[in-house]
Scaffold this motif. Structure first.
Motif, PDB file in Angstrom:
ATOM      1  N   MET A  53       0.809  -1.218   0.000  1.00  0.00           N
ATOM      2  CA  MET A  53       0.000   0.000   0.000  1.00  0.00           C
ATOM      3  C   MET A  53       0.839   1.263   0.000  1.00  0.00           C
ATOM      4  SD  MET A  53      -2.782  -1.390   2.707  1.00  0.00           S
ATOM      5  CE  MET A  53      -4.105  -0.295   2.300  1.00  0.00           C
ATOM      6  N   LEU A  54       2.182   1.092  -0.076  1.00  0.00           N
ATOM      7  CA  LEU A  54       3.050   2.274  -0.006  1.00  0.00           C
ATOM      8  C   LEU A  54       2.917   3.123  -1.264  1.00  0.00           C
ATOM      9  CD1 LEU A  54       6.115   0.399   1.450  1.00  0.00           C
ATOM     10  CD2 LEU A  54       4.524   1.859   2.680  1.00  0.00           C
ATOM     11  N   ILE A  57       0.016   5.391  -1.159  1.00  0.00           N
ATOM     12  CA  ILE A  57       0.213   6.670  -0.448  1.00  0.00           C
ATOM     13  C   ILE A  57       0.709   7.725  -1.429  1.00  0.00           C
ATOM     14  CG2 ILE A  57       1.445   7.831   1.421  1.00  0.00           C
ATOM     15  CD1 ILE A  57       1.704   5.166   2.826  1.00  0.00           C
ATOM     16  N   VAL A 134       9.883   5.118  -0.295  1.00  0.00           N
ATOM     17  CA  VAL A 134       9.657   3.929   0.523  1.00  0.00           C
ATOM     18  C   VAL A 134       9.099   2.791  -0.338  1.00  0.00           C
ATOM     19  CG1 VAL A 134       8.428   3.052   2.526  1.00  0.00           C
ATOM     20  CG2 VAL A 134       9.302   5.351   2.569  1.00  0.00           C
TER      21      VAL A 134
END
Lengths: 546, 280
Positions: A53-54, A57, A134
């Motif tokens: 799910m990074l 974001i 990330v």
């Protein structure tokens, strides 16, 4: 085309929709034929894991950036014409400044909700680049960039570079003291390019620095060109994720040929929608509570002014550190200056770093000779050399990053500026090597621990005393699922040269290249921890050494 | 008495004697050299010079020399002026605790009268900048904007845009200006203490000095309009904040969402687990 073609579905065959939504969907389906596509795509399966799910974001913060950015364009004047400020922020009253700066101060103090929007935009920008970073690290360390996803890695890399460019352009737009200082450094970097530097600088700035052209140009780049490119690249990036399907972690029932997860509709639509609002909420909360880029305290940019603690936003910080760390090396010949003190840290070092990042998937594929498709992710410990290279890269970047803030570290930790710089100069070389070595050691250690777990079970924490008086810890067997997860990976072996020469003593074609490659794979896979074999496992059960 | 004689060879006896001796010496010192002891007002000029000289001899001369001629440890004070003495002593920088990269500010131990005495004595040695009058550094609301401009031109490259201070070479630093009182700021500009350049009245006229002080006082009292100021240090603290607080908050959300699946599939999982147990 005859009258028998079944295009008249819904006409009196008893399946006509009755609800308004159904009618609307039917209307669209008859014209666009969306039912077929929707049926397939709305049930698209996505695997569940927080680390997947990074990237989301980044996507959501980009949406926030677009929304808040549109608001800001309504009030920002991209012009370097000089005006006298007479707005409501009195400490700047009567000061001459560019229209760009004046309109940014106006957004902050005289436009309703303007300061909140500015802060949302700026915090969202920091979140955007951070999330990309990330996300990229996750892709790297899990090997998600392997075939067939190398091209998507390149697109993602392109997005990362675009994000840096976009961020720097946005940081430079308000024409405050910090943004002007940043542009001055950028000008210096352009000037350091041998031979063409001066021409490129004049081309970019439309003459001598700072000139009058740069802010309008950056504005076009910042609100049209780069966001357009980012949007297009995101679209391709997501289409490829959709088309190639998402990778997943190894587990019972999860193979290289399937995807186990939940369907897009209704589960992921709800999850993704909810996550969007969480990201939006966190950014808004930050923007409402924590100040960012208070340009009214920096003052308007004047080329002869400067402030201590001039730093770029975090994502340009590594370049700042690289510049601050570089010894002053400069050559002069026949009236020309070669500024290695700027050229190396600001162009060559990031050039090497970024090229390495972009081409890593291709290098690894060549070294390992692995041409298979991979849809199951690697646990970082199972590919120690890659993990080591990644951590070494992070260390290198981290050292540059830290030195970018050397003045603040000096004042806050009562250290001397020079000793930080000198420590940085040493650690930037020694640190990555040490990080590589220790990371590989840790990975091997973790692999051995996994092996122990499979063969002897996990430590139960129960100490028993045998009749002979010996103390030992009870090992409980792990579940089948865990055992599968710990043994699903391949243990890679170095490539060997099949035959250096044939029967007649004729050397094999491209022998030198093959030798080089064999050396690389030995470095890559030479040391390894073998998975427990079936025999070893059987033996460990029968011998009762749990 | 007997107990005392029996315990004098106790292993701790030496320490007790040492502690008593130090306490005695300290009390004696405090009694004779108390800062408050000689703080009498209304003294004549000659008396002031005499007092100043006495204080100078006892507190300054070991480094600056008996006649303020300077030694290897400290510079000559001839011609530095009263403003310099007032700045250095009232901020606690002088007398220096130890020599290092930079003498740092600390608690001032002298009374205003004593500082004036010393200042008068040093002034008498060879002139120099005088202590400014209160009107010279009074806050002027109309001069804030001009002061900001001057501050950014002359001061912020070392002291930071918000007067938060900054690093210099070899462990030296430009101190924070957020606590310094206006008189001391004025004197610092006038005399250029330590690594600071002198901004004489020819370079920055008194009215502009006052403007700079007004700007600093204004910025000190100005609220952080955008919320928490993060130390007013610029992008470094913002980056640090987003990589700690921001990232952790976002990751917690991601973990939370990924861990919570649909009710239906959660029930299915629970059923499967129950069936698995029953099967065993």
């Amino acid at each position: 085309m005859t009258a028998t073609t079944p295009h008249a579905a819904g006409f009196g065959d008893g399946t006509a929709p009755s609800t308004p939504a159904g009618k609307a969907a039917d209307y669209l389906d008859q014209r666009l034929g969306i039912a077929g596509a929707a049926k397939k795509n709305l049930r698209k399966i996505f695997p569940d894991h927080w680390s997947f799910m990074l990237g989301e974001i980044a996507l959501y913060s980009f949406i926030v950036l677009l929304l808040s950015g549109v608001f800001l364009t309504l009030f920002f004047t991209p012009s370097m014409n000089e005006v006298t400020y007479n707005g409501s922020y009195t400490p700047l009253d009567g000061i001459k400044m560019s229209e760009a700066y004046a309109s940014t101060v106006n957004i902050s103090f005289d436009v309703r909700g303007g300061l909140l929007m500015r802060q949302i935009h700026h915090w969202a920008a920091l979140v955007f680049v951070m999330a990309i970073t990330v996300h990229m690290l996750r892709i790297f360390f899990t090997g998600a960039f392997r075939k067939p996803r190398e091209l998507n890695w390149l697109i993602g890399f392109g997005l990362f570079v675009m994000a840096l460019l976009e961020g720097f352009a946005g940081y430079s737009l308000p024409d405050d003291l910090l943004s002007g200082t940043g542009l001055r450094i950028a000008e210096g970097v352009v000037l350091s390019i041998p031979i063409i530097g001066t021409y490129v600088s004049f081309f970019l700035f439309g003459g001598e620095f700072p000139g009058h052209d740069l802010v309008p140009r950056l504005f076009t780049i910042h609100i049209l060109l780069v966001p357009g490119l980012i949007l297009a690249l995101i679209t391709v990036h997501l289409i490829l994720v959709f088309y190639q399907k998402h990778t997943q972690w190894a587990g019972p029932g999860r193979t290289n040929e399937n995807v186990v997860g939940l369907p897009l509709l209704p589960v992921y639509i709800a999850k993704a929608g909810g996550f969007f609002f969480l990201v939006f909420g966190i950014i808004s909360l930050l923007a409402g509570l924590v100040s960012i880029n208070p340009i009214w305290t920096y003052g308007p940019y004047v080329p002869n002014e400067m402030t201590a603690g001039s730093q770029p936003d975090w994502y340009i910080g590594f370049l700042e550190g690289s510049l601050r760390m570089m010894p002053n090396v400069e050559f002069n010949f026949i009236g020309h200056t070669l500024s290695l003190n700027v050229l190396i840290p600001a162009l060559i070092v990031p050039g090497i770093l970024f090229t390495g990042l972009a081409v890593y998937p291709f290098i690894e594929a060549w070294v390992t000779g692995d041409r298979r498709e991979h849809h199951i992710l690697d646990r970082p410990r199972n590919v120690p050399t890659r993990t080591g290279i990644g951590v070494a890269g992070c260390t290198f970047y981290g050292v540059l990053w830290v030195v970018g803030g050397n003045d603040l570290i000096a004042t806050h930790f009562h250290l001397s500026l020079e000793s930080i710089t000198w420590a940085g100069r040493v650690v930037v070389f020694v640190g990555p090597a040490f990080a590589f070595w220790i990371t590989r050691r840790i990975c091997y250690g973790l692999q051995r621990a996994d092996r122990e777990k499979v063969l002897h079970g996990r430590e139960a924490g129960v100490i028993v005393r045998s009749p002979e008086g010996e103390f030992s810890e009870v090992h409980a067997p792990i579940s089948d699922g865990d055992r599968y997860r710990l043994t699903a990976h391949d243990v890679h072996r170095p490539l060997s040269i099949a035959q250096a020469a044939d029967a007649n003593g004729i050397p094999a074609p491209r022998l030198r290249r093959a030798k080089l490659r064999a050396r690389f794979t030995r470095w890559y896979f030479g040391t390894r921890v073998e998975k427990p074999s079936t025999e070893e496992y059987r033996e460990s059960i029968t011998s009762g050494h749990h | 008495m007997k107990s005392l004689s029996t315990r004098r060879r106790h292993p701790l006896a030496a320490f007790v004697v040492l502690a008593l001796g130090l306490a005695f010496a300290g009390t004696l010192f405090a009694a004779f050299v108390s800062p408050a002891a000689s703080a009498d007002t209304g003294e004549s000029a000659a008396q002031q010079l005499a007092n100043g000289k006495a204080l100078y001899i006892s507190s300054c001369s070991s480094c600056h020399g008996k006649n303020a001629e300077g030694t290897g440890l400290g510079p000559s004070l001839v011609g530095v002026g009263a403003a310099s003495v007032d700045f250095q002593v009232s901020t606690g920088r002088m007398p220096a605790k130890q020599l290092g990269a930079q003498v740092e500010a600390k608690q001032n131990i002298f009374s205003t009268q004593q500082i004036q005495d010393m200042a008068a004595y040093v002034q008498s040695l060879g002139g120099g900048p005088q202590i400014p009058a209160a009107g010279q550094y009074a806050y002027d609301a109309n001069a804030v904007a001009l002061g900001g401009q001057l501050f950014r031109e002359n001061c912020s490259q070392c002291h930071n845009f918000a007067g938060e201070g900054g690093a210099l070479t070899d462990g030296k630093f430009a101190p924070k200006l957020t606590q310094t009182n206006p008189q001391q700021i004025y004197e610092a500009m006038l005399t250029g203490p330590q690594n600071m350049p002198v901004f004489s009245d020819k370079v920055i006229p008194p009215a502009e000095k006052q403007a700079i002080i007004s700007y600093l006082l204004n910025s000190r009292n100005e609220p952080n309009y955008g919320g928490a100021g993060l130390g007013r240090l610029g992008p470094v603290s913002e980056g640090l904040f987003i990589w700690t607080v921001g990232l952790i908050a976002l990751l917690l959300c991601a973990v939370w969402i990924a861990a919570h699946t649909t009710k239906a599939s959660a029930q299915k999982a629970a059923q499967a687990a129950a069936a698995g147990k029953a099967g065993k």
